[in-house]
Structures are given as structure tokens and as C-alpha cells.
Scaffold this motif. Structure first.
Motif, PDB file in Angstrom:
ATOM      1  N   LYS A 209     -68.344  30.764 -38.206  1.00  0.00           N
ATOM      2  CA  LYS A 209     -69.323  29.862 -38.809  1.00  0.00           C
ATOM      3  C   LYS A 209     -69.975  30.501 -40.037  1.00  0.00           C
ATOM      4  O   LYS A 209     -70.176  29.838 -41.049  1.00  0.00           O
TER       5      LYS A 209
ATOM      6  N   LYS B  16     -69.984  23.900 -36.059  1.00  0.00           N
ATOM      7  CA  LYS B  16     -69.468  24.408 -34.791  1.00  0.00           C
ATOM      8  C   LYS B  16     -68.067  23.901 -34.459  1.00  0.00           C
ATOM      9  O   LYS B  16     -67.170  24.687 -34.171  1.00  0.00           O
ATOM     10  N   MET B  17     -67.845  22.607 -34.464  1.00  0.00           N
ATOM     11  CA  MET B  17     -66.550  22.075 -34.032  1.00  0.00           C
ATOM     12  C   MET B  17     -65.434  22.461 -35.004  1.00  0.00           C
ATOM     13  O   MET B  17     -64.316  22.753 -34.583  1.00  0.00           O
ATOM     14  N   ALA B  18     -65.730  22.486 -36.292  1.00  0.00           N
ATOM     15  CA  ALA B  18     -64.734  22.917 -37.268  1.00  0.00           C
ATOM     16  C   ALA B  18     -64.413  24.403 -37.073  1.00  0.00           C
ATOM     17  O   ALA B  18     -63.255  24.818 -37.193  1.00  0.00           O
TER      18      ALA B  18
ATOM     19  N   VAL C  10     -64.617  25.999 -34.198  1.00  0.00           N
ATOM     20  CA  VAL C  10     -63.825  26.080 -32.967  1.00  0.00           C
ATOM     21  C   VAL C  10     -62.371  25.760 -33.275  1.00  0.00           C
ATOM     22  O   VAL C  10     -61.452  26.454 -32.818  1.00  0.00           O
ATOM     23  N   ARG C  11     -62.135  24.700 -34.049  1.00  0.00           N
ATOM     24  CA  ARG C  11     -60.758  24.336 -34.405  1.00  0.00           C
ATOM     25  C   ARG C  11     -60.095  25.452 -35.212  1.00  0.00           C
ATOM     26  O   ARG C  11     -58.927  25.772 -34.987  1.00  0.00           O
ATOM     27  N   TRP C  12     -60.821  26.069 -36.143  1.00  0.00           N
ATOM     28  CA  TRP C  12     -60.272  27.151 -36.956  1.00  0.00           C
ATOM     29  C   TRP C  12     -59.890  28.336 -36.072  1.00  0.00           C
ATOM     30  O   TRP C  12     -58.805  28.910 -36.224  1.00  0.00           O
TER      31      TRP C  12
ATOM     32  N   LYS D  48     -59.200  28.291 -32.858  1.00  0.00           N
ATOM     33  CA  LYS D  48     -58.064  27.910 -32.007  1.00  0.00           C
ATOM     34  C   LYS D  48     -56.757  27.943 -32.786  1.00  0.00           C
ATOM     35  O   LYS D  48     -55.715  28.316 -32.245  1.00  0.00           O
ATOM     36  N   ARG D  49     -56.791  27.568 -34.071  1.00  0.00           N
ATOM     37  CA  ARG D  49     -55.589  27.678 -34.905  1.00  0.00           C
ATOM     38  C   ARG D  49     -55.172  29.134 -35.059  1.00  0.00           C
ATOM     39  O   ARG D  49     -53.986  29.464 -35.033  1.00  0.00           O
ATOM     40  N   GLN D  50     -56.172  30.021 -35.214  1.00  0.00           N
ATOM     41  CA  GLN D  50     -55.867  31.451 -35.314  1.00  0.00           C
ATOM     42  C   GLN D  50     -55.244  31.959 -34.021  1.00  0.00           C
ATOM     43  O   GLN D  50     -54.311  32.759 -34.048  1.00  0.00           O
ATOM     44  N   TYR D  51     -55.732  31.456 -32.905  1.00  0.00           N
ATOM     45  CA  TYR D  51     -55.186  31.861 -31.614  1.00  0.00           C
ATOM     46  C   TYR D  51     -53.742  31.382 -31.475  1.00  0.00           C
ATOM     47  O   TYR D  51     -52.883  32.125 -31.003  1.00  0.00           O
ATOM     48  N   LYS D  52     -53.467  30.156 -31.886  1.00  0.00           N
ATOM     49  CA  LYS D  52     -52.107  29.618 -31.763  1.00  0.00           C
ATOM     50  C   LYS D  52     -51.136  30.342 -32.682  1.00  0.00           C
ATOM     51  O   LYS D  52     -49.980  30.559 -32.335  1.00  0.00           O
TER      52      LYS D  52
END
Length: 155
Positions: A122, A129-131, A133-135, A137-141
């Protein structure tokens, strides 16, 4: 103990109740080397039994969370790979020490670390927050092994 030429420390030596009975006479748990040993109900061959269980102590969890707080990860102005490079030795050390016996008592610590990484996203990326979280999660994938704790708790 005297026959083995050992001497017990009078303050550190105590009787602990790990069987679950007479809880008022003796304490039901004790802390040792960062772990709490206490009675745990387990089912063995269809029977419920109280057996000693080992968990990460509350003081250890508090000190680990305090260390994460002191690091002020959210203020690091570096790429995520550099953040991972600096955090992974600490996380691997915690994993190697505390996850040998029972890992579920460390879930709170890993979730807190993921929360601090989310706060870093952030601040660094200027996202809500939600953006963020999505960022994350993309890094995790794209690279699930970037942070050592992501093997246990996903962001």
C-alpha cells in the motif's frame, strides 16, 4: 539426581500437571525454550486422552511480532525481491526453530507478516487495500517461493 552428580535449581524446578487433574494444586503448563508444554486432548484408537502437547509460547510469539514491528517493513523503499531477500533469513530461522513440532500455533505470526507485506504494498505502490491484495496475490502466483512463509500461509 544426586547419584548422577546433578543439582536441581530450586527456583526453576517445579511440578507441573500435564494430566489434567487437580488443576488448582499445580500449574497446567510450563514454558521452556520458547515453547509451552501443556495437556492436549488427542484421540488415539477411538479414545480421547490427555497427552502433553508442544506449542509456541505466547511470549515468543509476542517477541517475534515485536521484531516484525521494529523492522518497519512498510517503510522500506525497495523492490519486493529486495524485501524478500532481507526478510527470508529471519523467516527461515523462525520456520526451522518453531515449525519442527507443531506449526499451527505460528499461523498468527505468518498472517501478521503477510499483513505487514500488504502494508508495504500500500505504501510502495500507492494502492488501496483491495488493489494491494490483488497485487500481492499476483506476486504470489508468479513466484510462490518469493517469501519463505508463503509455503504455509498465502497472502
Amino acid at each position: 539426581m544426586k547419584s548422577c552428580y546433578l543439582e536441581l535449581h530450586p527456583v526453576k524446578t517445579k511440578i507441573v500437571n500435564l494430566r489434567g487433574w487437580s488443576a488448582t494444586k499445580y500449574p497446567r503448563k510450563y514454558d521452556f525454550l520458547g515453547f509451552t508444554i501443556r495437556a492436549l486432548m488427542q484421540t488415539i484408537k477411538g479414545r480421547g486422552m490427555l497427552l502433553p502437547g508442544t506449542f509456541v509460547s505466547i511470549q515468543s510469539r509476542a517477541s517475534i511480532l515485536g521484531k516484525f514491528r521494529e523492522l518497519a517493513i512498510h517503510k522500506w523503499r525497495k523492490p519486493i525481491q529486495e524485501v524478500a531477500r532481507r526478510l527470508n533469513p529471519v523467516v527461515r530461522g523462525l520456520l526451522n526453530y518453531y515449525h519442527r513440532l507443531r506449526g499451527e500455533s505460528m499461523r498468527e505470526v505468518w498472517n501478521q507478516l503477510n499483513h505487514r507485506l500488504l502494508k508495504w504494498v500500500k505504501w510502495e505502490k500507492g494502492l488501496y487495500k483491495m488493489a494491494a491484495v490483488r497485487w500481492l496475490k499476483r506476486q504470489y502466483k508468479s513466484s510462490p517461493g518469493l517469501f519463505a512463509n508463503w509455503k504455509l500461509v498465502q497472502p
